[in-house]
Design an enzyme around this catalytic site. Structure first.
Site, PDB file in Angstrom:
ATOM      1  N   LYS A 229       0.902  -0.965  -0.212  1.00 57.83           N
ATOM      2  CA  LYS A 229      -0.012   0.123   0.745  1.00 57.83           C
ATOM      3  C   LYS A 229       0.751   1.037  -0.282  1.00 57.83           C
ATOM      4  CE  LYS A 229      -2.919  -2.274   2.389  1.00 57.83           C
ATOM      5  NZ  LYS A 229      -4.731  -2.342   1.172  1.00 57.83           N
ATOM      6  N   CYS A 369     -13.500  -4.373   3.215  1.00 60.52           N
ATOM      7  CA  CYS A 369     -13.723  -5.266   4.189  1.00 60.52           C
ATOM      8  C   CYS A 369     -14.560  -4.307   5.699  1.00 60.52           C
ATOM      9  CB  CYS A 369     -11.993  -5.481   4.472  1.00 60.52           C
ATOM     10  SG  CYS A 369     -11.824  -6.701   3.286  1.00 60.52           S
TER      11      CYS A 369
HETATM   12  N1  7TS Z   1      -6.313  -1.862   7.083  1.00 63.74           N
HETATM   13  C1  7TS Z   1      -6.585  -1.338   6.774  1.00 63.74           C
HETATM   14  C2  7TS Z   1      -6.659  -0.038   7.263  1.00 63.74           C
HETATM   15  C3  7TS Z   1      -7.115  -1.647   5.169  1.00 63.74           C
HETATM   16  O1  7TS Z   1      -7.259  -0.496   5.026  1.00 63.74           O
HETATM   17  C4  7TS Z   1      -6.403  -3.119   4.707  1.00 63.74           C
HETATM   18  C5  7TS Z   1      -6.453  -3.237   3.045  1.00 63.74           C
HETATM   19  C6  7TS Z   1      -5.867  -3.854   6.183  1.00 63.74           C
HETATM   20  C7  7TS Z   1      -6.177  -3.331   7.049  1.00 63.74           C
HETATM   21  C8  7TS Z   1      -5.307  -4.761   5.245  1.00 63.74           C
HETATM   22  O2  7TS Z   1      -3.870  -4.802   4.633  1.00 63.74           O
HETATM   23  P1  7TS Z   1      -3.250  -6.038   4.256  1.00 63.74           P
HETATM   24  O3  7TS Z   1      -2.141  -5.827   2.984  1.00 63.74           O
HETATM   25  O4  7TS Z   1      -2.842  -7.003   4.972  1.00 63.74           O
HETATM   26  O5  7TS Z   1      -4.541  -7.079   2.892  1.00 63.74           O
HETATM   27  N2  7TS Z   1      -7.451  -2.392   3.131  1.00 63.74           N
HETATM   28  C9  7TS Z   1      -8.086  -2.605   1.242  1.00 63.74           C
HETATM   29  C10 7TS Z   1      -8.943  -1.827   0.900  1.00 63.74           C
HETATM   30  O6  7TS Z   1      -9.019  -0.793   1.253  1.00 63.74           O
HETATM   31  N3  7TS Z   1      -9.326  -2.699  -0.075  1.00 63.74           N
HETATM   32  O7  7TS Z   1      -7.965  -3.533  -0.202  1.00 63.74           O
HETATM   33  C11 7TS Z   1      -7.697  -3.832   0.704  1.00 63.74           C
END
Ligand code: 7TS
Length: 413
Positions: A229, A369
């Site tokens: 991200k 989510c």
């Molecule tokens: N926390 C937040 C605030 C997030 O936006 C996301 C992923 C995660 C945790 C999880 O991150 P990961 O890299 O472990 O998957 N958010 C999103 C979203 O907003 N659309 O797709 C994934």
């Protein structure tokens, strides 16, 4: 709005393409961001020259791979101003980092009567692991409410004061909401939690690559984020934890690399961070994340955050002119991170996203989510546009033009 940012687009090869006959307008950065050439090259160079396993070889490639991996750890400590590289655990991402704290700290330290505090705006990744560990330990999960019918009021800080009793052992909250664009007062929440003796777990998935983060100034105990991200590869992420906490936590997974002594009947662990990195780690992507951190800081994270917040504010104001639109999160003029979530009265978000794709505009539609939050707001889903450093005001134009076309098509314009 700085024009320097449009010059950065050439650094991101993936942006140079057409979708549906239109130039790609990528507005799904909260889900994942694109990678600059510097990151792609760093990963390729690692595989071309240094590829080897780490911490276990005495040959040249293994030593180079180990040096690269540990340099990435030291760079990560600087990136968030951790006091010590040993406070940086590499994981596969935010989700894995939260689960590590849930199973490595909370499972051993929570009991019936204890409380974990979350917020109503948490991503499932910072909610479900606490549900699981509360079921395992008999602790109770409570939520800090979100204010306003469009969640425009942010967290209810008065409710937080009431909820923060001595029973609270952990406050787990997101720094920036991936659905609302709300920026939570992280240092203030950490200070309040500390005053009742509770630890804090900050979900930095949407903040680490968008503003300068100083975990010591924030005063958090744990901070989690994902490389993908913030311009780095997928499959690499970080758990920051204060050293005295990490050194007393149980390993979450057992295996090679995390032990000091193994006997047939029992074993002893290495100190942090190795204790939490069982098995062969994701060396190449750690090296790639190092390059991403250098790239972001060469632009300047405060500048990046300001640029995308300006784009989101512009998008919010332009979208608010559309008929039947409901915009979530902070109102116009209030602080907002670089994303906007909205819903049309008569067009489902999945239709919006599908039609926008025909215009080359990449959006996200769904519950992001955040199912419980959507339920609270009475929405099945929203459409979300999320910005990063390579987006421009022209991208906002393309978004609004596409939305107008969709509304006309559905007879809702
Ligand atoms: N926390 C937040 C605030 C997030 O936006 C996301 C992923 C995660 C945790 C999880 O991150 P990961 O890299 O472990 O998957 N958010 C999103 C979203 O907003 N659309 O797709 C994934």
């Amino acid at each position: 709005m700085s024009s320097d940012f449009s010059n950065l687009r050439v650094d991101f090869p993936v942006l140079d393409q057409h979708v549906g006959g239109h130039p790609l307008v990528y507005l799904d950065n909260a889900a994942t961001t694109h990678k600059p050439r510097a990151v792609i090259d760093a990963v390729a160079r690692f595989y071309e020259r240094d590829n080897s396993n780490v911490h276990r070889g005495l040959h040249a490639l293994s030593m180079r791979a180990t040096d690269g991996y540990e340099a990435a750890r030291a760079r990560t400590a600087r990136f968030i101003n951790a006091a010590d590289s040993a406070e940086i655990v590499f994981t596969s991402g935010t989700t894995a980092s939260v689960n590590l704290v849930a199973q490595g700290w909370a499972r051993d330290n929570l009991k019936s009567g204890d409380v974990v505090l979350c917020t109503e705006m948490e991503h499932h990744s910072n909610m479900v692991p606490w549900q699981i560990v509360c079921q395992q330990t008999g602790a109770t999960l409570k939520y800090i409410p979100v204010l306003g019918e469009d969640a425009e009021g942010g967290l209810d800080m008065e409710a937080l004061d009431q909820l923060l009793t001595e029973q609270v052992k952990l406050v787990a909250f997101t720094h920036i909401s991936n659905t609302l664009g709300t920026i939570n007062p992280a240092a203030e929440i950490c200070a309040k939690a500390r005053a009742v003796g509770a630890l804090t777990m900050v979900d930095g998935a949407q903040s680490a690559g968008h503003e300068d983060v100083d975990v010591q100034a924030m005063g958090c105990d744990f901070y989690a984020f994902s490389g993908h991200k913030m311009a780095a590869p997928t499959g690499i992420g970080v758990l920051y934890g204060r050293r005295e906490l990490l050194d007393h936590m149980s390993p979450w997974q057992g295996g090679g690399g995390m032990i000091s002594v193994v006997r047939y009947d029992a074993s002893e662990w290495k100190p942090a961070p190795e204790r939490f990195e069982a098995g062969t780690p994701n060396v190449a992507d750690a090296v790639g994340m190092h390059a991403a951190m250098d790239y972001l800081d060469s632009v300047g994270r405060p500048k990046i955050g300001q640029h995308e917040a300006e784009l989101a504010a512009l998008a919010y104001d332009r979208l608010s002119e559309l008929p039947g639109i409901r915009l979530l999160g902070p109102r116009s003029g209030e602080p907002r991170a670089g994303l906007v979530s909205f819903a049309f009265a008569d067009v489902h978000a999945h239709d919006v996203v599908t039609f926008a794709d025909q215009d080359g505009v990449a959006l996200r539609g769904g519950h992001h989510c955040n199912q419980p939050l959507m339920h609270k707001l009475g929405l099945p889903s929203t459409t979300r546009a999320s910005f990063y450093l390579y987006n421009t005001p022209e991208d906002v134009d393309a978004l609004v033009t596409s939305m107008r076309r969709i509304l006309n098509f559905f007879g809702a314009g």
